[in-house]
Design a protein around this motif. Structure first.
Motif, PDB file in Angstrom:
ATOM      1  N   THR A  70      -3.618 -10.073 -12.768  1.00 32.94           N
ATOM      2  CA  THR A  70      -4.874  -9.366 -12.595  1.00 32.94           C
ATOM      3  C   THR A  70      -4.755  -8.048 -13.320  1.00 32.94           C
ATOM      4  O   THR A  70      -3.685  -7.722 -13.865  1.00 32.94           O
ATOM      5  CB  THR A  70      -5.168  -9.073 -11.117  1.00 32.94           C
ATOM      6  N   SER A  71      -5.791  -7.269 -13.280  1.00 34.35           N
ATOM      7  CA  SER A  71      -5.713  -5.975 -13.950  1.00 34.35           C
ATOM      8  C   SER A  71      -4.748  -5.032 -13.234  1.00 34.35           C
ATOM      9  O   SER A  71      -4.405  -3.984 -13.750  1.00 34.35           O
ATOM     10  CB  SER A  71      -7.099  -5.343 -14.034  1.00 34.35           C
ATOM     11  N   GLN A  72      -4.281  -5.428 -12.051  1.00 36.49           N
ATOM     12  CA  GLN A  72      -3.292  -4.594 -11.352  1.00 36.49           C
ATOM     13  C   GLN A  72      -1.846  -5.077 -11.568  1.00 36.49           C
ATOM     14  O   GLN A  72      -0.934  -4.598 -10.919  1.00 36.49           O
ATOM     15  CB  GLN A  72      -3.584  -4.587  -9.852  1.00 36.49           C
ATOM     16  N   SER A  73      -1.662  -6.015 -12.470  1.00 35.52           N
ATOM     17  CA  SER A  73      -0.318  -6.556 -12.681  1.00 35.52           C
ATOM     18  C   SER A  73       0.415  -5.788 -13.774  1.00 35.52           C
ATOM     19  O   SER A  73      -0.183  -4.972 -14.494  1.00 35.52           O
ATOM     20  CB  SER A  73      -0.409  -8.030 -13.084  1.00 35.52           C
ATOM     21  N   ILE A  74       1.709  -6.066 -13.868  1.00 37.52           N
ATOM     22  CA  ILE A  74       2.545  -5.531 -14.953  1.00 37.52           C
ATOM     23  C   ILE A  74       3.208  -6.725 -15.624  1.00 37.52           C
ATOM     24  O   ILE A  74       3.638  -7.669 -14.939  1.00 37.52           O
ATOM     25  CB  ILE A  74       3.625  -4.568 -14.404  1.00 37.52           C
ATOM     26  N   ILE A  75       3.253  -6.699 -16.957  1.00 39.22           N
ATOM     27  CA  ILE A  75       3.938  -7.773 -17.664  1.00 39.22           C
ATOM     28  C   ILE A  75       5.069  -7.184 -18.505  1.00 39.22           C
ATOM     29  O   ILE A  75       4.879  -6.174 -19.187  1.00 39.22           O
ATOM     30  CB  ILE A  75       2.976  -8.560 -18.581  1.00 39.22           C
ATOM     31  N   VAL A  76       6.225  -7.812 -18.438  1.00 43.12           N
ATOM     32  CA  VAL A  76       7.352  -7.402 -19.277  1.00 43.12           C
ATOM     33  C   VAL A  76       7.737  -8.605 -20.129  1.00 43.12           C
ATOM     34  O   VAL A  76       8.068  -9.668 -19.590  1.00 43.12           O
ATOM     35  CB  VAL A  76       8.551  -6.954 -18.429  1.00 43.12           C
ATOM     36  N   MET A  77       7.688  -8.458 -21.443  1.00 44.06           N
ATOM     37  CA  MET A  77       7.976  -9.587 -22.329  1.00 44.06           C
ATOM     38  C   MET A  77       9.101  -9.244 -23.296  1.00 44.06           C
ATOM     39  O   MET A  77       9.190  -8.126 -23.784  1.00 44.06           O
ATOM     40  CB  MET A  77       6.722  -9.972 -23.109  1.00 44.06           C
ATOM     41  N   ASN A  78       9.893 -10.248 -23.576  1.00 43.21           N
ATOM     42  CA  ASN A  78      11.043 -10.010 -24.426  1.00 43.21           C
ATOM     43  C   ASN A  78      11.149 -11.094 -25.478  1.00 43.21           C
ATOM     44  O   ASN A  78      11.526 -12.219 -25.191  1.00 43.21           O
ATOM     45  CB  ASN A  78      12.319  -9.980 -23.564  1.00 43.21           C
ATOM     46  N   ILE A 132       3.751   7.461  -6.575  1.00 42.01           N
ATOM     47  CA  ILE A 132       3.215   6.111  -6.732  1.00 42.01           C
ATOM     48  C   ILE A 132       1.705   6.186  -6.951  1.00 42.01           C
ATOM     49  O   ILE A 132       0.990   6.876  -6.215  1.00 42.01           O
ATOM     50  CB  ILE A 132       3.492   5.255  -5.480  1.00 42.01           C
ATOM     51  N   VAL A 133       1.226   5.514  -7.984  1.00 41.50           N
ATOM     52  CA  VAL A 133      -0.221   5.491  -8.220  1.00 41.50           C
ATOM     53  C   VAL A 133      -0.692   4.037  -8.204  1.00 41.50           C
ATOM     54  O   VAL A 133       0.056   3.127  -8.572  1.00 41.50           O
ATOM     55  CB  VAL A 133      -0.592   6.142  -9.572  1.00 41.50           C
ATOM     56  N   ASN A 134      -1.944   3.829  -7.749  1.00 42.70           N
ATOM     57  CA  ASN A 134      -2.487   2.477  -7.825  1.00 42.70           C
ATOM     58  C   ASN A 134      -3.903   2.471  -8.412  1.00 42.70           C
ATOM     59  O   ASN A 134      -4.510   1.429  -8.550  1.00 42.70           O
ATOM     60  CB  ASN A 134      -2.427   1.755  -6.480  1.00 42.70           C
ATOM     61  N   LYS A 135      -4.390   3.674  -8.715  1.00 46.71           N
ATOM     62  CA  LYS A 135      -5.702   3.711  -9.378  1.00 46.71           C
ATOM     63  C   LYS A 135      -5.510   4.081 -10.835  1.00 46.71           C
ATOM     64  O   LYS A 135      -5.802   3.306 -11.734  1.00 46.71           O
ATOM     65  CB  LYS A 135      -6.607   4.712  -8.669  1.00 46.71           C
ATOM     66  N   SER A 136      -4.978   5.259 -11.062  1.00 42.31           N
ATOM     67  CA  SER A 136      -4.681   5.687 -12.427  1.00 42.31           C
ATOM     68  C   SER A 136      -3.593   4.804 -13.009  1.00 42.31           C
ATOM     69  O   SER A 136      -2.753   4.272 -12.277  1.00 42.31           O
ATOM     70  CB  SER A 136      -4.212   7.141 -12.394  1.00 42.31           C
ATOM     71  N   LYS A 137      -3.607   4.630 -14.330  1.00 33.81           N
ATOM     72  CA  LYS A 137      -2.508   3.898 -14.949  1.00 33.81           C
ATOM     73  C   LYS A 137      -1.672   4.823 -15.828  1.00 33.81           C
ATOM     74  O   LYS A 137      -1.007   4.384 -16.759  1.00 33.81           O
ATOM     75  CB  LYS A 137      -3.046   2.698 -15.731  1.00 33.81           C
ATOM     76  N   GLU A 138      -1.726   6.100 -15.523  1.00 32.37           N
ATOM     77  CA  GLU A 138      -0.859   7.041 -16.231  1.00 32.37           C
ATOM     78  C   GLU A 138       0.485   7.033 -15.535  1.00 32.37           C
ATOM     79  O   GLU A 138       0.595   7.357 -14.353  1.00 32.37           O
ATOM     80  CB  GLU A 138      -1.474   8.447 -16.196  1.00 32.37           C
ATOM     81  N   LEU A 198       1.802   0.988  -8.733  1.00 33.21           N
ATOM     82  CA  LEU A 198       2.042  -0.035  -7.718  1.00 33.21           C
ATOM     83  C   LEU A 198       1.263  -1.290  -8.099  1.00 33.21           C
ATOM     84  O   LEU A 198       0.055  -1.385  -7.886  1.00 33.21           O
ATOM     85  CB  LEU A 198       1.607   0.465  -6.336  1.00 33.21           C
ATOM     86  N   ALA A 199       1.974  -2.219  -8.698  1.00 36.08           N
ATOM     87  CA  ALA A 199       1.323  -3.422  -9.205  1.00 36.08           C
ATOM     88  C   ALA A 199       1.203  -4.466  -8.111  1.00 36.08           C
ATOM     89  O   ALA A 199       1.961  -4.451  -7.145  1.00 36.08           O
ATOM     90  CB  ALA A 199       2.136  -3.986 -10.366  1.00 36.08           C
ATOM     91  N   ASP A 224       0.819  -1.218   0.000  1.00 39.18           N
ATOM     92  CA  ASP A 224       0.000   0.000   0.000  1.00 39.18           C
ATOM     93  C   ASP A 224       0.854   1.269   0.000  1.00 39.18           C
ATOM     94  O   ASP A 224       2.036   1.246   0.332  1.00 39.18           O
ATOM     95  CB  ASP A 224      -0.981   0.008   1.180  1.00 39.18           C
ATOM     96  N   LEU A 225       0.201   2.342  -0.371  1.00 39.85           N
ATOM     97  CA  LEU A 225       0.913   3.604  -0.567  1.00 39.85           C
ATOM     98  C   LEU A 225       1.514   4.137   0.736  1.00 39.85           C
ATOM     99  O   LEU A 225       2.592   4.714   0.742  1.00 39.85           O
ATOM    100  CB  LEU A 225      -0.036   4.641  -1.178  1.00 39.85           C
TER     101      LEU A 225
END
Lengths: 523, 512
Positions: B409-417, B292-298, B373-374, B57-58
């Motif tokens: 989940t929709s709060q995750s981050i994916i990095v692909m190479n 740090i943001v956890n609502k906006s995805k900007e 914050l993923a 959490d923030l």
């Protein structure tokens, strides 16, 4: 205790390095003698041929060789010091045997010191430091006693301030009581009855600040008293098989005597140092004695010069000769006379192989010897003290091209100009002749003018007529013109007389001499 | 006792739940190298698990940011380090004591250890009070230390130490050393023999001569049985003092306060990080406190860089290239295309690293950043094919990405190479498009390094970024990744230009 035979009030500060070079400590770098010499020592030695002089003084003793080399090349500028040495040297000449005996005694001491096993490669323990220092000091004590004996027997024969002071000091400082005390202490330091050391608790509750207590004079009683007080303390006997314990105890003992051993070893060094300084200072006078004897055999005159302070423009002499020529030829050589007070510029011209360079060298050497406190090779010699002496001699032709040679000459000149001051003197020998006469003359003229106007004393041997003539024409009264004498039939007398520069240097004579002689042979 | 920790604002999953293993994405993002480098030299503090534990959490992140901000004050940072140094010394002494053979040594070193501890606490407590700290974390520590250092127990501990030390310093005794025996006695004044000897030979003194003193560097921590025996005798000369020393050890076995001990460990999370990034700051690289943001995805980051690569380049004294990125409005996916060796993978890693470092409450590389914050960061990097793995590479890729999508989940981050490389271009396009659709469905923030230009121009949620080259010398890499349409031509065009074969070149040539 200081010997003060070079300066009235200070050590001859170059001795440390001379001693180190001589001692050849296996693990110490031998210092470069060049560090002790003026930057232009190589030029001076080469141009004035000083090695002949040094070798004659050294008589194959390398220590004396380096000693006189350093002293002569580092001329002193202070008239008091020069007179101080002159008087000591006069005493030496008068009491040659005693001086040589003393020197021998000093050498013997230094030899013996070396013979007592020196510090090994292993890290020494205070125990062995102490042991060795005691041995050496016992030897020193014996030699100091002998030295005092020499002094007591002969002190009245010496008149110079330097020797009188030295002898008085030796007598006072090395009194019988003192030497007795010294021997008593050396005996005490054997610690036959063990040691008593006070200490405190240091970091980690380990003993620290070990202070060894001095045993009182009534040794026995002190010890008995201590032993009788045994009840007060706690005693531990180390088991005979406890080797680690014995080692630890010996370590503790070593740690306790560390400071005393250090103090004793340093005293040993100080006394050795005293002998070495005395040797270094006496070596110079022994070298002078050697030279004096040689010149006597050649029936060449010597004299102690009259000194004048710098700027007095004094230069006059009679029978000034080239000492190197005399020494190397082994016979009496031609001397020159001159009265040239008030002059700054000496231009020497004239016949080839007529003795011009010889005169120039004689002047340089006499100046150096005078300012070392020595006698000079002349019947009479008066001159002013100069701060520094420079030589600028034409170098042997090498493979360099003509222009390269002039470059080289000018480069050397420029180095000299970096170092000169108004009290210097510069000796030129056929300088700037690596170009045509007009240009060479002009260079020489401009340089010479600048130097003399700065108060520098200039001696210039030259074949450059334009250069010499130019100064002659100007008729300036602080210049003097000397010419190598040539008799009408072309014979050289090797005498230098006052005279106007001439357009020829009589090379033809030389040509004739050589070619005609050959023709004679051919015929 | 209330919960006091310099790295956690509240007692959530503390200690019991700290992970021992690094997160799965660590290796792909080279975060393992970063954390290894950060914690090198601090092994005793067992810091890694702190770095393996992203915050949820923030507030928790803000709590750490504020501690970092306090530590920016140079003098305060020095105070903090001074305390840490002293505590290190205390522990070093305690380790020593365990190794000592003689009780005489244990006793004195124990006294020293406790003494340093008391000094450290008093000092630090004073320094905390006189510093203008603002973070909750340090304020809590300050209050705790103030009370602790005024407690009766602590004061009497400190007093005991001081008095015993003073009395030990006054101890004086003398030893008579003879052949094979020694006697320890009460001190009696005597004359120092070495000054006496110096006096006898004074007249010969010249300038400084060689020092013949043998240096006794015996370590203060080593004692032989003779020394112990002597100390034993000395203790009999001073029985009271030495029994006080003995009792001190017995009565104070655990003198280190628990809270102080755990503070001392935790603070090194900050110290190790600050010390680590110092090297880069000296090379003019920037670090910032990310928003740090956890609502906006900007999100955005300016002048960010790959910290692991920076470590390597720093050692070679070469300069690292910084890059910018941002996502706004509906943008979620950055497709990175362009020539090989152009810094694409580095860019992807940087993106992942920045988000991870932000999630553990650290400052991040860059001059300014807003980061998301993923709940988890997933990575999908090319793996070396394992022989024993019966599945084909493509199959492996697909299985892995499947499992990622199941857990994300929709709060995750994916990095692909560069995945799906081991198939035809046609297949690659097909699979990639399918995967992209799923990611878009989940509204996941994603960075995807790929050859497929189509991905970059898929829809308004995708953003295209490409690696740059210098047109004149295509072989030279700039390592700059910028927002630009992926036309697949940049590289080829540059080479063409070099040979004067660009459109205009050719037009010009022909028209001549």
């Amino acid at each position: 205790m200081k010997s003060f035979l070079m300066f009235k009030d200070r050590d001859f500060d170059l001795d440390k390095i001379l001693v180190k070079r001589e001692k050849k400590y296996s693990r110490e770098n031998i210092p470069d003698l060049g560090l002790l010499l003026p930057w232009n020592h190589q030029e001076l030695i080469q141009d004035l041929g000083l090695d002949i002089l040094f070798n004659a003084m050294a008589e194959k003793d390398n220590f004396i060789y380096e000693d006189v080399k350093v002293i002569i090349l580092n001329s002193t500028k202070d008239a008091d010091s020069i007179y101080y040495r002159q008087n000591i040297l006069k005493d030496c000449i008068k009491n040659e045997v005693i001086v040589r005996d003393t020197y021998k005694l000093i050498l013997e001491t230094i030899e013996k010191e070396k013979a007592i096993y020196g510090w090994g490669f292993l890290k020494e323990k205070p125990d062995s430091v102490l042991h060795q220092a005691r041995n050496k000091l016992e030897m020193f004590s014996e030699m100091l006693f002998k030295l005092r004996t020499i002094v007591e027997r002969n002190e009245n024969d010496f008149d110079s301030e330097g020797f009188k002071r030295l002898f008085k000091m030796l007598k006072e400082e090395l009194s019988e009581e003192y030497l007795d005390e010294l021997n008593y202490q050396l005996n005490e330091l054997k610690f036959k009855d063990g040691i008593l050391v006070s200490t405190e608790l240091g970091f980690g509750n380990k003993g620290t600040n070990y202070v060894l207590h001095k045993p009182p004079k009534d040794n026995r009683k002190w010890w008995e008293r201590l032993l009788s007080k045994k009840l007060d303390g706690y005693t531990y006997e180390i088991h005979p098989r406890d080797e680690a314990g014995a080692r630890a105890l010996s370590e503790l003992r070593n740690q306790s005597i560390n400071l005393v051993a250090n103090a004793l070893a340093q005293s040993m060094d100080h006394i050795l140092n005293f002998f070495q300084v005395l040797r270094t200072e006496l070596a110079f006078y022994v070298g002078c004695l050697n030279l004096c004897n040689k010149l006597k055999q050649l029936k060449e005159p010597i004299c102690f010069p009259n000194l004048f302070s710098s700027g007095k423009k004094i230069l006059s002499f009679s029978e000034l000769y080239d000492i190197n020529l005399a020494l190397s030829s082994g016979k009496k050589v031609v001397g020159n006379d001159l009265r040239a007070d008030g002059k700054d510029l000496f231009i020497i011209t004239g016949a080839n192989t007529g003795g011009k360079s010889t005169l120039l060298r004689s002047l340089g050497i006499a100046q150096l010897m005078m300012q070392a406190g020595m006698f000079v090779p002349a019947e009479k010699f008066s001159a002013e003290i100069r701060d520094s002496i420079f030589t600028h001699f034409k170098r042997e032709e090498d493979t360099a091209m003509e222009s390269g040679k002039l470059d080289e000459e000018l480069n050397r000149m420029s180095e000299i100009v970096d170092k000169v001051n108004s009290k210097s003197m510069v000796l030129f020998n056929e300088s700037f002749s690596a170009t045509n006469e007009r240009e060479g003359s002009e260079i020489a003229r401009q340089i010479t003018n600048a130097l003399i106007e700065s108060g520098i004393k200039v001696f210039f041997v030259t074949h450059q007529y334009e250069f010499a003539h130019n100064f002659y024409e100007r008729n300036i009264n602080n210049a003097i013109f000397l010419r190598a004498e040539r008799l009408k039939d072309g014979t050289r007398t090797f005498k230098i007389k006052e005279g106007e520069p001439m357009q020829t240097s009589y090379g033809e004579d030389l040509f004739n001499e050589i070619f005609l002689k050959k023709d004679d042979v051919n015929n | 006792m209330s919960f006091i920790s310099i790295i956690f604002d509240k007692q959530v999953g503390y200690l019991q739940n700290l992970p021992i293993k690094q997160p799965e994405h660590f290796k792909d993002l080279n975060l393992d190298q970063i954390v290894d480098e950060i914690t090198t030299g601090w092994q005793k503090y067992d810091l890694k698990s702190f770095f393996y534990f992203p915050l949820k959490d923030l507030d928790a992140i803000e709590y750490r940011h504020n501690v970092f901000r306090d530590l920016e004050t140079e003098t305060f940072y020095e105070h903090v380090n001074l305390f840490a140094d002293q505590m290190r010394k205390v522990r070093k002494y305690i380790e020593l004591i365990e190794k000592f053979f003689y009780i005489e040594q244990k006793e004195i070193w124990f006294l020293y250890a406790a003494g340093i501890y008391c000094d450290a606490v008093k000092n630090f407590s004073g320094n905390l009070s006189s510093s203008s700290i603002k973070s909750q974390g340090f304020l809590k520590i300050k209050d705790y230390l103030t009370n602790y250092s005024l407690s009766e127990d602590f004061i009497s501990l400190a007093d005991d130490i001081k008095r015993i030390k003073e009395d030990l310093a006054k101890v004086k005794y003398q030893i008579i050393i003879q052949e094979g025996s020694f006697t320890v006695q009460n001190f009696e004044p005597g004359i120092d023999y070495s000054t006496e000897i110096e006096k006898v030979f004074e007249k010969f003194n010249q300038e400084a001569v060689k020092d013949y003193k043998v240096e006794y560097k015996s370590s203060p921590t080593e004692m032989n049985h003779i020394e112990v025996k002597i100390l034993d005798f000395v203790s009999q000369l001073y029985p009271d003092l030495f029994s006080r020393l003995k009792n001190f050890l017995i009565n104070n076995a655990n003198f280190i306060n628990e809270i102080i001990s755990s503070y001392d460990r935790e603070i090194h999370f900050y110290i190790s990080y600050i010390e680590h990034i110092k090297k880069f700051k000296q090379n003019k690289l920037k670090f910032c406190y990310p928003q740090i943001v956890n609502k906006s995805k900007e999100i955005y980051s300016y002048e960010g860089f790959d910290l692991a690569l920076a470590q390597k380049l720093n050692k070679n004294n070469s300069r690292i290239i910084c890059n910018d990125f941002y996502l706004k409005d509906k943008e979620r996916i950055i497709a990175v295309t362009g020539p090989n060796q152009g810094g694409k993978t580095t860019f992807a890693r940087t993106f992942g690293q920045l988000h991870y470092l932000a999630s553990i409450g650290c400052t991040v590389p860059g001059s300014k950043a807003q980061l998301y914050l993923a709940d988890n960061i997933f990575t999908q990097f090319e793996r070396v094919e394992k022989v024993e793995n019966l599945r084909g590479k493509l199959e492996d890729d697909l299985k892995r990405i499947h499992s990622v999508l199941q857990n994300a989940t929709s709060q995750s981050i994916i990095v692909m190479n560069e995945i799906f490389n081991s198939t035809t271009l046609q297949d690659m396009k097909f699979l990639s498009t399918k995967l992209l659709e799923k990611i878009i469905d989940l509204d996941i923030i994603c960075v995807w390094v790929t050859f497929i230009d189509e991905l970059a121009n898929f829809n308004e949620q995708t953003v295209s970024m490409t690696s740059m080259i210098v047109p004149e010398t295509p072989a030279l890499r700039t390592f700059k990744i910028i927002r630009r349409p992926a036309d697949g031509l940049a590289y080829a065009m540059a080479i063409a230009e070099k040979y004067k074969l660009g459109y205009n070149n050719i037009m010009g040539r022909i028209n001549k």
